[in-house]
Design a protein around this motif. Structure first.
Motif, PDB file in Angstrom:
ATOM      1  N   ASP A  28      -3.762  -6.239  -6.070  1.00 53.20           N
ATOM      2  CA  ASP A  28      -2.898  -7.332  -5.629  1.00 53.20           C
ATOM      3  C   ASP A  28      -2.630  -7.274  -4.129  1.00 53.20           C
ATOM      4  O   ASP A  28      -3.037  -6.332  -3.440  1.00 53.20           O
ATOM      5  N   ARG A  29      -1.967  -8.296  -3.636  1.00 48.72           N
ATOM      6  CA  ARG A  29      -1.699  -8.418  -2.199  1.00 48.72           C
ATOM      7  C   ARG A  29      -0.910  -7.229  -1.661  1.00 48.72           C
ATOM      8  O   ARG A  29      -1.164  -6.759  -0.559  1.00 48.72           O
ATOM      9  N   THR A  30       0.051  -6.726  -2.429  1.00 50.30           N
ATOM     10  CA  THR A  30       0.830  -5.582  -1.971  1.00 50.30           C
ATOM     11  C   THR A  30      -0.075  -4.387  -1.722  1.00 50.30           C
ATOM     12  O   THR A  30       0.003  -3.745  -0.666  1.00 50.30           O
ATOM     13  N   MET A  31      -0.960  -4.079  -2.678  1.00 54.27           N
ATOM     14  CA  MET A  31      -1.853  -2.941  -2.493  1.00 54.27           C
ATOM     15  C   MET A  31      -2.831  -3.195  -1.347  1.00 54.27           C
ATOM     16  O   MET A  31      -3.143  -2.277  -0.583  1.00 54.27           O
ATOM     17  N   ILE A  32      -3.295  -4.429  -1.223  1.00 50.25           N
ATOM     18  CA  ILE A  32      -4.198  -4.769  -0.119  1.00 50.25           C
ATOM     19  C   ILE A  32      -3.506  -4.509   1.221  1.00 50.25           C
ATOM     20  O   ILE A  32      -4.066  -3.862   2.112  1.00 50.25           O
ATOM     21  N   GLU A  33      -2.277  -5.004   1.357  1.00 44.76           N
ATOM     22  CA  GLU A  33      -1.549  -4.837   2.624  1.00 44.76           C
ATOM     23  C   GLU A  33      -1.248  -3.373   2.918  1.00 44.76           C
ATOM     24  O   GLU A  33      -1.379  -2.925   4.064  1.00 44.76           O
ATOM     25  N   LEU A  34      -0.849  -2.620   1.896  1.00 44.82           N
ATOM     26  CA  LEU A  34      -0.563  -1.202   2.101  1.00 44.82           C
ATOM     27  C   LEU A  34      -1.832  -0.422   2.436  1.00 44.82           C
ATOM     28  O   LEU A  34      -1.805   0.484   3.275  1.00 44.82           O
ATOM     29  N   ALA A  35      -2.953  -0.762   1.797  1.00 44.19           N
ATOM     30  CA  ALA A  35      -4.219  -0.095   2.119  1.00 44.19           C
ATOM     31  C   ALA A  35      -4.661  -0.429   3.541  1.00 44.19           C
ATOM     32  O   ALA A  35      -5.170   0.442   4.259  1.00 44.19           O
ATOM     33  N   ARG A  36      -4.442  -1.671   3.949  1.00 43.07           N
ATOM     34  CA  ARG A  36      -4.776  -2.064   5.328  1.00 43.07           C
ATOM     35  C   ARG A  36      -3.933  -1.307   6.344  1.00 43.07           C
ATOM     36  O   ARG A  36      -4.378  -1.050   7.454  1.00 43.07           O
ATOM     37  N   ALA A  37      -2.706  -0.958   5.977  1.00 45.30           N
ATOM     38  CA  ALA A  37      -1.810  -0.254   6.896  1.00 45.30           C
ATOM     39  C   ALA A  37      -2.113   1.245   6.972  1.00 45.30           C
ATOM     40  O   ALA A  37      -1.605   1.927   7.861  1.00 45.30           O
ATOM     41  N   ASN A  38      -2.943   1.746   6.074  1.00 46.20           N
ATOM     42  CA  ASN A  38      -3.292   3.159   6.041  1.00 46.20           C
ATOM     43  C   ASN A  38      -4.635   3.360   6.744  1.00 46.20           C
ATOM     44  O   ASN A  38      -5.658   2.840   6.280  1.00 46.20           O
TER      45      ASN A  38
END
Length: 186
Positions: A28-38
């Motif tokens: 989902d978008r939350t995991m996508i955004e958190l993965a992008r921030a890592n």
């Protein structure tokens, strides 16, 4: 397969499974955004994205006959159009699945007082109702002033949903109400 709307990802699962994949997993978008921030995950996840999707379905085909697998991948591209990012080499595939496997740890890195809380686990609904169910559950979250993080075995309609709650404040009360409404929806 990239989707600009979460609903469309959930609705498409029922059609994708007809191609016989070994897995259809939701990011989902939350995991996508958190993965992008890592920094460790950013290059891997960005290699699987088209724009800024609301959801991605990781679709895997398994077998020993590479030509047959590529034909099935072609069928997926015909079905889903230009939303498909083809990962045909083993190394990028493995790296992307590692990001998916790290999903729980990635989600727990969410900043703020609210954290994804595990209490709506392994809810299973028929694929033809998956989009309707996730829409209704999203409405439950909104009613209680929160949102959910989602990851799923979309191929079988089994969801892991973690509402974001602040357990130091009103999270316990919201948890009870959300759990009861989620159970009723299933």
């Amino acid at each position: 397969v990239n989707f600009t709307r979460f609903h469309d990802a959930m609705d498409s699962a029922q059609h994708i499974v007809k191609l016989g994949p070994s897995a259809v997993e939701l990011v989902d978008r939350t995991m996508i955004e958190l993965a992008r921030a890592n920094p460790a995950f950013r290059p891997v996840i960005e290699g699987a994205l088209i724009g800024a999707p609301d959801a991605v379905l990781l679709v895997e085909f398994s077998g020993d006959d590479r030509a047959a697998l590529l034909r099935r991948l072609d069928s997926l591209c015909e079905l889903m159009g230009d939303r498909v990012v083809r990962l045909e080499a083993e190394a990028p595939q493995k790296a992307l699945w590692e990001v998916r496997k790290a999903g729980l740890n990635i989600m727990m890195s969410l900043k703020g007082d609210g954290k994804p809380v595990s209490f709506i686990e392994d809810c299973a609904v028929p694929l033809e109702h998956l989009a309707e169910y996730t829409d209704a559950l999203t409405e439950v979250f909104t009613k209680h002033g929160t949102r959910g993080t989602w990851y799923a075995h979309a191929s079988v309609g089994t969801l892991h949903v973690r509402p974001i709650l602040d357990m130091r404040r009103d999270g316990a009360q919201k948890m009870r109400a959300i759990a009861e409404e989620a159970a009723e929806l299933v």
